[in-house]
Each structure stands twice: as structure tokens, then as C-alpha cells.
Design a protein around this motif. Sequence first.
Motif, PDB file in Angstrom:
ATOM      1  N   UNK A 149      41.388  20.374  61.106  1.00  0.00           N
ATOM      2  CA  UNK A 149      40.706  19.818  59.934  1.00  0.00           C
ATOM      3  C   UNK A 149      41.707  19.512  58.822  1.00  0.00           C
ATOM      4  N   UNK A 150      42.660  20.414  58.600  1.00  0.00           N
ATOM      5  CA  UNK A 150      43.671  20.172  57.568  1.00  0.00           C
ATOM      6  C   UNK A 150      44.573  18.999  57.944  1.00  0.00           C
ATOM      7  N   UNK A 151      44.917  18.878  59.223  1.00  0.00           N
ATOM      8  CA  UNK A 151      45.769  17.766  59.657  1.00  0.00           C
ATOM      9  C   UNK A 151      45.043  16.431  59.492  1.00  0.00           C
ATOM     10  N   UNK A 152      43.753  16.396  59.819  1.00  0.00           N
ATOM     11  CA  UNK A 152      42.977  15.167  59.630  1.00  0.00           C
ATOM     12  C   UNK A 152      42.938  14.774  58.151  1.00  0.00           C
ATOM     13  N   UNK A 153      42.686  15.748  57.292  1.00  0.00           N
ATOM     14  CA  UNK A 153      42.653  15.455  55.859  1.00  0.00           C
ATOM     15  C   UNK A 153      44.015  14.985  55.359  1.00  0.00           C
ATOM     16  N   UNK A 154      45.060  15.645  55.811  1.00  0.00           N
ATOM     17  CA  UNK A 154      46.410  15.290  55.366  1.00  0.00           C
ATOM     18  C   UNK A 154      46.745  13.853  55.755  1.00  0.00           C
ATOM     19  N   UNK A 155      46.450  13.475  57.004  1.00  0.00           N
ATOM     20  CA  UNK A 155      46.735  12.118  57.459  1.00  0.00           C
ATOM     21  C   UNK A 155      45.928  11.093  56.667  1.00  0.00           C
ATOM     22  N   UNK A 156      44.647  11.381  56.460  1.00  0.00           N
ATOM     23  CA  UNK A 156      43.790  10.443  55.729  1.00  0.00           C
ATOM     24  C   UNK A 156      44.253  10.281  54.285  1.00  0.00           C
ATOM     25  N   UNK A 157      44.562  11.388  53.626  1.00  0.00           N
ATOM     26  CA  UNK A 157      44.970  11.303  52.223  1.00  0.00           C
ATOM     27  C   UNK A 157      46.330  10.634  52.076  1.00  0.00           C
ATOM     28  N   UNK A 158      47.268  10.899  52.990  1.00  0.00           N
ATOM     29  CA  UNK A 158      48.584  10.267  52.922  1.00  0.00           C
ATOM     30  C   UNK A 158      48.464   8.755  53.097  1.00  0.00           C
ATOM     31  N   UNK A 159      47.669   8.347  54.088  1.00  0.00           N
ATOM     32  CA  UNK A 159      47.477   6.914  54.317  1.00  0.00           C
ATOM     33  C   UNK A 159      46.782   6.250  53.130  1.00  0.00           C
ATOM     34  N   UNK A 160      45.788   6.933  52.571  1.00  0.00           N
ATOM     35  CA  UNK A 160      45.066   6.370  51.429  1.00  0.00           C
ATOM     36  C   UNK A 160      45.975   6.207  50.216  1.00  0.00           C
ATOM     37  N   UNK A 161      46.841   7.191  49.975  1.00  0.00           N
ATOM     38  CA  UNK A 161      47.764   7.095  48.841  1.00  0.00           C
ATOM     39  C   UNK A 161      48.748   5.944  49.023  1.00  0.00           C
ATOM     40  N   UNK A 162      49.259   5.776  50.240  1.00  0.00           N
ATOM     41  CA  UNK A 162      50.206   4.690  50.492  1.00  0.00           C
ATOM     42  C   UNK A 162      49.537   3.325  50.338  1.00  0.00           C
TER      43      UNK A 162
END
Length: 401
Positions: free
Chosen positions: A249-262
Motif C-alpha cells: 500500500x505504501x509503495x502504491x501511494x509512493x509511486x502515485x504521488x511521485x508521478x503526480x508531482x512530476x
Amino acid sequence: MPMEEDEELAMEIDALKRELEISLQKSNFLEKENQELKQELARFKSHLQSLKPHNNDRKSILWKKFHNSMDVAVAGTDSSPQSPPATDKWETTRTQKQSNWAVVKENQRMAAAAPTPAPPPPPPLPTKLLGGSKAVRRVPEVLELYRLVTKRDAQKENKATNGGFPAVAFTKNMIGEIENRSAYLSAIKSEVETHGEFVNRLIREVEAAAPRDIAEVERFVKWLDGELASLVDERAVLKHFPRWPEGKADALREAAFSYKDLKSLEAEVCSFRENPKEETNAMLKRAQALQDRLEQSVSNVERTREFNCNKYNKFQIPCQWMLDSGLPAQMKLSSLRLVKECMRRITKELQLNETPQTENLFLQGVRFAYRVHQYAGGFDSEAIVAFEGMKQVGLLLSQRK
């Protein structure tokens, strides 16, 4: 009179009983908090231990590259097709030793400068969890105030009536705080008992999640956060379910938030426009600040890419968007928007004004154009036209002087 004294004594005894009850509840609460902190500390230690093997693997890879490069350098020296003349034998040997030492120093410098992948940042906590943490942090302040008030009351024994009101009021505040905390814990306990099937369903969804691209990861994380928002305190409730896949769950959130910020930064760069009311120097500084942020963000992705890709592959999370051909390449090309707008604006400024400041402005424009050109790997047709225009006007002004 004796009856009044008995009543006052009874009131004091009741107040002391209430204070004792509050102290006991406070002690129990602090013991629970201490146990939770110990569990958190143990979890962090285990996480650090899991990162050490990866760091050791990185070091071993770097040392292997270093030794391989040494072997290649020595093999190249030994397999030279022609032997030098006898008169130049000493000079040739000295040159070979210097070149080998240069190779050694360069490899040592590269090994020392190789960055160690940093652990991913934790995902942001839900709003309700932050609210609960603030409530917990207010408790020590209440305890300090309680000690201060009781100390003042002890110094005013001859004014028991006047000194009693703040203590009573404070006791009510303490009782209110404890009641609120008890209600909070009761709500968590109730949700653990009544939302078991709900959480188990989310567990199955997270475990089975295998998104095909990063856009699907974003949609899944948005849905998951919406489901968990119905809980009083996500972390406090989920820790009662050992099967909860916290790592995935943390990895999914991390990937989504990183992509969204970029993507958000890329959109900000692509929407950069010239403002005629803004000074040219101010516009150039704004563009350079955006370029700094873009380069830093892409560098962070490239620096942690190997570590994150290994983690994402473990949880079936796509990481193609992190590769050189994915989002980093798009963001590098988007920086052309910044330099084109700046070069066009500088060209107009040079055509309208011929002052000592324009020479410095032209120099800044050339430097920024070179920086973006090297970073993006070149210019597109529009950027070439803008650069040629700035170059011609700038050189013409220089010839006049």
C-alpha cells in the motif's frame, strides 16, 4: 460549625479522589503510548536492517566495476602490437604508468561519487490521523499546567476557598480531555469490531492489485484513500489487522504521488508564458528557478530509480515511466518551453534598448540557452529560430560598440 467542617473535609476528599483517578488514568494512558512507541521503534529498526543488504550489494557492484576497469587497462597495456625503440624504452614505461594511475584515480573518484539510493519518503498521513496526533501532543502541556496550578494552591492554604475554583475548573478540563480521548479510543475499538469485513475486503483488493500502467496506479490509490477516509484513524485501525499489506500500500501511494508531482511540475513548465508587464530580468529568474526544480526532480528520480524499480517490481507496480525513455525524457524536452520564451523576450529587449545592461542580459540569455541545450540534448526547430534571432541581434549590438 462541625457540620460545615465535615462538609468541607468531604469535598476535599472527593477532590483528592478525582485527582487520584485522573492520575491513574494518565499513567495508564502513558504506558500504552510507551508501548506503541516501542513498537514503532522496532519497526523502524527492522526497516533499516532490510536496507543494509541493498547498500552492501551496491558497494560490491562498484568494487567489481573498479577491478574490471583495472584489468582492462592492464590488458590493453600488455597487448600493444608494437614495441617501442630501445632509446625510448624508459620514457614509454613512465607514460604507461602515468596513464594507468590516471585510470585508477578516475575509477576511485567515480566510486566515491556514486550516490547511495535513499529510502523512499513515507506517504503523507491522512488528515484525520494528523488531527489525532495533535490531540495527543496537547496532553503534556495540560500536565504542566496542572502541576503549576496545584503548586500555587499548596502555597495558599489559608485561602482554600479562592484557590479551589481554578483547581476544580482544571479538574473539569482534565476530565474533558480524558473523556475525549476515551471516546476516540472507543471509536477505534468499535471500528475494529464492526469494520472487519470492510478491511478484509480492502486487504484482498490491495494484495490482488496488478496495475498495467502508472495511470491505473493513480486511480487505484485514489479509490483506496477514499475508502480508508471513512475510518476514524487509518493507522490506529489497520494496525489491529496483521494481514494488512502495509508495504505494498505504501509503495502504491509512493509511486502515485511521485508521478503526480512530476506531471504537475511538467505542466507548470509547459504553461510558462511571457508576461509583457514583467521585467525581463524577473522573467529570466523565474524561468531559471523552474529549470532548477525540473533538473532536481528528474535527478531524484534517476538517483533512486534502481532501488524503487526493484521494490515496485516486487509488488507488481509498473515502473516504465521512470526509465530514460519515459517521463524524465518528456520533462527534459519540456524545458525547451522556458528557453524559447526567454530568448524571444531577450531579443525584443535588445531590439528596443541599447544600454550597458543589455549586454549583460544577452550574456544571461546565452548561458541559459546553453544550459537547456545541454540538458535537453539539443533544440527543436522553434528553439533554433529563437536562438538565431537572439544571436544576430546580440552580435550586432556588440559590433556597434
